[in-house]
Scaffold this motif. Structure first.
Motif, PDB file in Angstrom:
ATOM      1  N   ASP A  79       0.830  -1.198   0.000  1.00 36.05           N
ATOM      2  CA  ASP A  79       0.000   0.000   0.000  1.00 36.05           C
ATOM      3  C   ASP A  79       0.872   1.258   0.000  1.00 36.05           C
ATOM      4  O   ASP A  79       1.927   1.292   0.642  1.00 36.05           O
ATOM      5  N   PRO A  80       0.435   2.315  -0.684  1.00 35.19           N
ATOM      6  CA  PRO A  80       1.208   3.565  -0.707  1.00 35.19           C
ATOM      7  C   PRO A  80       1.416   4.128   0.690  1.00 35.19           C
ATOM      8  O   PRO A  80       0.605   3.897   1.595  1.00 35.19           O
ATOM      9  N   VAL A  81       2.490   4.873   0.855  1.00 38.04           N
ATOM     10  CA  VAL A  81       2.836   5.449   2.159  1.00 38.04           C
ATOM     11  C   VAL A  81       2.893   6.968   2.055  1.00 38.04           C
ATOM     12  O   VAL A  81       3.029   7.533   0.971  1.00 38.04           O
ATOM     13  N   ASP A  82       2.816   7.615   3.207  1.00 43.00           N
ATOM     14  CA  ASP A  82       2.848   9.074   3.235  1.00 43.00           C
ATOM     15  C   ASP A  82       4.274   9.631   3.146  1.00 43.00           C
ATOM     16  O   ASP A  82       4.478  10.722   2.621  1.00 43.00           O
ATOM     17  N   CYS A  83       5.233   8.879   3.676  1.00 42.66           N
ATOM     18  CA  CYS A  83       6.619   9.351   3.693  1.00 42.66           C
ATOM     19  C   CYS A  83       7.564   8.212   3.338  1.00 42.66           C
ATOM     20  O   CYS A  83       7.346   7.066   3.758  1.00 42.66           O
ATOM     21  N   VAL A  84       8.607   8.526   2.592  1.00 44.02           N
ATOM     22  CA  VAL A  84       9.704   7.595   2.335  1.00 44.02           C
ATOM     23  C   VAL A  84      10.998   8.266   2.787  1.00 44.02           C
ATOM     24  O   VAL A  84      11.277   9.403   2.409  1.00 44.02           O
ATOM     25  N   LEU A  85      11.778   7.558   3.592  1.00 44.71           N
ATOM     26  CA  LEU A  85      13.119   7.992   3.957  1.00 44.71           C
ATOM     27  C   LEU A  85      14.083   7.143   3.150  1.00 44.71           C
ATOM     28  O   LEU A  85      14.197   5.935   3.389  1.00 44.71           O
ATOM     29  N   ALA A  92      -0.644  10.046  -2.710  1.00 47.30           N
ATOM     30  CA  ALA A  92      -0.822  11.440  -3.123  1.00 47.30           C
ATOM     31  C   ALA A  92      -0.431  12.378  -1.981  1.00 47.30           C
ATOM     32  O   ALA A  92      -0.726  12.104  -0.816  1.00 47.30           O
ATOM     33  N   HIS A  93       0.284  13.439  -2.328  1.00 49.08           N
ATOM     34  CA  HIS A  93       0.793  14.426  -1.368  1.00 49.08           C
ATOM     35  C   HIS A  93       1.894  13.856  -0.459  1.00 49.08           C
ATOM     36  O   HIS A  93       2.220  14.444   0.570  1.00 49.08           O
ATOM     37  N   GLY A  94       2.461  12.730  -0.856  1.00 49.87           N
ATOM     38  CA  GLY A  94       3.515  12.121  -0.054  1.00 49.87           C
ATOM     39  C   GLY A  94       4.842  12.843  -0.202  1.00 49.87           C
ATOM     40  O   GLY A  94       5.065  13.612  -1.144  1.00 49.87           O
TER      41      GLY A  94
END
Length: 305
Positions: free
Chosen positions: A191-197, A214-216
């Motif tokens: 599933d898509p995530v809000d933040c990627v480091l 979206a808006h991530g």
């Protein structure tokens, strides 16, 4: 004293005898008890046109101070970033790059926690996840990544996902508090995530951007380079943010100190547990580099002079 060096691009790493350095004005001479091995240094050995001094994170006891030093004295235990020869029995730190090691922490704790933890903490700050948002960490089993997973959980992330090069690392990453662990593979990370480091860069940037909702926000703190297509950002109103720890250390020392104190607080209460993949003698520095090059490490790789 003993010191590790190399003579040409790619090594080999050699152990040699060298004079103990003398601290210049503003510097500390430290008897090294632990030295952190980092990916940027490993890459420079493999790629730099000319040999470099093998520096990096170290921790140990101050045995001499240069003129003008006011914050430390002989006998103090410190950790910091060395820009000269750090793979050695003794090394010099500039006073501004050094910080104290708490009484109940070891030198290995210090090199596993402070610099890597500051990068992880800073990258998470740059992403600014709201409580309940999801966070994906690439290189989740690395020296920085394994701390980023724990910090994301401590910050209240609703879902934490670790991405790794080898599925065999999944149990380790889950033990840190990750809800799931995915291999890089074909870039399908659930599933898509809000933040990627992102600590990897290169070809992994495209699937990392694709993993954003979206808006991530993706925070790039890798030395691996890479390119992002503008269209991939436009269609989901996504953002890519660059983060470099050196800019914080030089330009915002008060913030650097606040983050460092917070890391030690989380360590003291048991929320943040630095993991050490292995402790290598100076003469085994090549094996320590190999652990980084082959991506086999689970946590921090440390030299013990």
């Amino acid at each position: 004293m003993r010191r590790v060096r190399y003579e040409s691009t790619g090594g080999p790493l050699l152990l040699e005898e060298a004079p103990v350095p003398e601290p210049a004005a503003g510097e500390l001479l430290v008897r090294c008890e632990a030295v952190g091995v980092t990916l940027p240094v490993v890459r420079k050995v493999a790629e730099a046109a000319e040999p470099i001094a093998l520096g990096g994170e170290l921790a140990g006891e101050v045995v001499a101070v240069g003129e003008g030093v006011t914050r430390f004295r002989t006998g103090d235990r410190v950790t910091g970033l060395c820009f000269g020869h750090g793979y050695a029995d003794f090394a010099v730190l500039h006073e501004t790059m050094a910080s104290p090691v708490p009484e109940k922490a070891t030198a290995v704790d210090a090199v596993a926690l402070v610099r890597s933890g500051l990068v992880a903490y800073g990258a998470l700050e740059a992403a600014r996840p709201e409580p309940g948002e999801s966070v994906l960490v690439t290189a989740a089993a690395s020296g920085v990544g394994h701390l980023a997973v724990q910090l994301a959980r401590a910050r209240g992330a609703g879902r934490v996902v670790g991405a790794v090069s080898d599925p065999a690392k999944a149990d380790f990453v889950r033990s840190l508090g990750a809800d799931d662990c995915v291999p890089y593979g074909d870039g399908r990370w659930g599933d898509p995530v809000d933040c990627v480091l992102d600590a990897v860069g290169g070809d992994l940037l495209t699937p990392a951007v694709a993993a954003l909702a979206a808006h991530g926000r993706l925070v790039a703190y890798s030395s691996g380079g890479g390119t992002v297509q503008a269209y991939d950002l436009l269609v989901g109103a996504k953002s890519v943010i660059g983060f470099q720890m050196a800019l914080i250390a030089r330009g915002r020392p008060e913030l650097y100190e606040r983050w460092r104190h917070e890391l030690w607080r989380l360590f003291a209460e048991g929320t943040l547990r630095p993991a050490v993949h292995g402790e290598f003698a100076l003469e085994d520095a090549a094996q320590a580099h190999e652990a980084i090059e082959t991506r086999s490490n689970l946590g921090k790789v440390v030299l013990r002079p």
